[in-house]
Design a protein around this motif. Structure first.
Motif, mmCIF file in Angstrom:
data_model
loop_
_atom_site.group_PDB
_atom_site.id
_atom_site.type_symbol
_atom_site.label_atom_id
_atom_site.label_comp_id
_atom_site.label_asym_id
_atom_site.label_seq_id
_atom_site.Cartn_x
_atom_site.Cartn_y
_atom_site.Cartn_z
ATOM 1 N N GLU A 99 0.841 -1.204 0.000
ATOM 2 C CA GLU A 99 0.000 0.000 0.000
ATOM 3 C C GLU A 99 0.874 1.250 0.000
ATOM 4 O O GLU A 99 1.839 1.342 0.759
ATOM 5 N N PRO A 100 0.553 2.224 -0.825
ATOM 6 C CA PRO A 100 1.337 3.460 -0.871
ATOM 7 C C PRO A 100 1.197 4.286 0.420
ATOM 8 O O PRO A 100 0.165 4.251 1.102
ATOM 9 N N VAL A 101 2.248 5.033 0.716
ATOM 10 C CA VAL A 101 2.253 5.890 1.902
ATOM 11 C C VAL A 101 1.066 6.850 1.883
ATOM 12 O O VAL A 101 0.402 7.054 2.905
ATOM 13 N N ALA A 102 0.775 7.458 0.745
ATOM 14 C CA ALA A 102 -0.333 8.416 0.664
ATOM 15 C C ALA A 102 -1.661 7.760 1.019
ATOM 16 O O ALA A 102 -2.503 8.368 1.688
ATOM 17 N N SER A 103 -1.850 6.538 0.601
ATOM 18 C CA SER A 103 -3.083 5.814 0.911
ATOM 19 C C SER A 103 -3.175 5.500 2.403
ATOM 20 O O SER A 103 -4.230 5.652 3.022
ATOM 21 N N ILE A 104 -2.058 5.054 2.976
ATOM 22 C CA ILE A 104 -2.037 4.768 4.420
ATOM 23 C C ILE A 104 -2.332 6.038 5.203
ATOM 24 O O ILE A 104 -3.111 6.035 6.158
ATOM 25 N N ALA A 105 -1.722 7.141 4.775
ATOM 26 C CA ALA A 105 -1.943 8.425 5.454
ATOM 27 C C ALA A 105 -3.421 8.818 5.400
ATOM 28 O O ALA A 105 -4.003 9.226 6.413
ATOM 29 N N ALA A 106 -4.014 8.670 4.241
ATOM 30 C CA ALA A 106 -5.431 9.028 4.097
ATOM 31 C C ALA A 106 -6.318 8.148 4.979
ATOM 32 O O ALA A 106 -7.271 8.634 5.586
ATOM 33 N N ARG A 107 -6.001 6.870 5.039
ATOM 34 C CA ARG A 107 -6.812 5.939 5.822
ATOM 35 C C ARG A 107 -6.686 6.155 7.326
ATOM 36 O O ARG A 107 -7.613 5.860 8.087
ATOM 37 N N THR A 108 -5.522 6.673 7.768
ATOM 38 C CA THR A 108 -5.289 6.848 9.206
ATOM 39 C C THR A 108 -5.489 8.279 9.688
ATOM 40 O O THR A 108 -5.476 8.528 10.895
ATOM 41 N N GLY A 109 -5.631 9.209 8.756
ATOM 42 C CA GLY A 109 -5.772 10.610 9.152
ATOM 43 C C GLY A 109 -4.444 11.271 9.494
ATOM 44 O O GLY A 109 -4.413 12.348 10.064
ATOM 45 N N GLU A 110 -3.361 10.611 9.145
ATOM 46 C CA GLU A 110 -2.026 11.157 9.388
ATOM 47 C C GLU A 110 -1.522 11.825 8.111
ATOM 48 O O GLU A 110 -2.089 11.661 7.044
ATOM 49 N N GLN A 111 -0.429 12.539 8.241
ATOM 50 C CA GLN A 111 0.226 13.149 7.093
ATOM 51 C C GLN A 111 1.229 12.143 6.513
ATOM 52 O O GLN A 111 1.804 11.342 7.264
ATOM 53 N N PRO A 112 1.458 12.169 5.196
ATOM 54 C CA PRO A 112 2.415 11.219 4.607
ATOM 55 C C PRO A 112 3.796 11.243 5.268
ATOM 56 O O PRO A 112 4.402 10.198 5.476
ATOM 57 N N HIS A 113 4.286 12.446 5.629
ATOM 58 C CA HIS A 113 5.604 12.497 6.263
ATOM 59 C C HIS A 113 5.602 11.780 7.616
ATOM 60 O O HIS A 113 6.612 11.194 8.005
ATOM 61 N N GLN A 114 4.478 11.793 8.323
ATOM 62 C CA GLN A 114 4.397 11.078 9.595
ATOM 63 C C GLN A 114 4.471 9.564 9.371
ATOM 64 O O GLN A 114 5.108 8.851 10.147
ATOM 65 N N ILE A 115 3.830 9.102 8.304
ATOM 66 C CA ILE A 115 3.882 7.673 7.982
ATOM 67 C C ILE A 115 5.307 7.292 7.601
ATOM 68 O O ILE A 115 5.838 6.272 8.070
ATOM 69 N N ARG A 116 5.955 8.109 6.760
ATOM 70 C CA ARG A 116 7.336 7.815 6.371
ATOM 71 C C ARG A 116 8.258 7.814 7.588
ATOM 72 O O ARG A 116 9.136 6.947 7.717
ATOM 73 N N ASN A 117 8.072 8.765 8.494
ATOM 74 C CA ASN A 117 8.897 8.817 9.707
ATOM 75 C C ASN A 117 8.683 7.574 10.569
ATOM 76 O O ASN A 117 9.641 7.020 11.113
ATOM 77 N N LEU A 118 7.442 7.141 10.696
ATOM 78 C CA LEU A 118 7.147 5.943 11.479
ATOM 79 C C LEU A 118 7.808 4.727 10.848
ATOM 80 O O LEU A 118 8.426 3.908 11.547
ATOM 81 N N LEU A 119 7.694 4.599 9.545
ATOM 82 C CA LEU A 119 8.306 3.466 8.853
ATOM 83 C C LEU A 119 9.822 3.487 9.026
ATOM 84 O O LEU A 119 10.436 2.444 9.298
#
Length: 73
Positions: free
Chosen positions: A44-64
């Protein structure tokens, strides 16, 4: 003073309730991190995960990054 319908709330009871809530939040965040990592590792792309969780893409990338997941190229 805040009272419950049954009478005053004891300080110790309120502190215990906060501790229990904090533990629940930590557990929920741990589950969310695991779900985010799994979604990303399943393609799943970062942008999709961000949209599904209500987070920003950079937050998802930082978590990963913090969990040692290598970015896809």
């Amino acid at each position: 003073m805040n009272d419950s319908p049954d009478g005053p709330i004891a300080l110790e009871d309120a502190a215990a309730a906060v501790l229990q809530a904090e533990q629940a939040v930590r557990a929920a965040r741990k589950q969310l991190r695991a779900a985010i990592v799994a979604a990303y590792q399943n393609g799943e792309p970062v942008a999709s995960i961000a949209a599904r969780t209500g987070e920003q893409p950079h937050q998802i990338r930082n978590l990963l990054d913090a969990t040692g997941v290598r970015a896809r190229r």
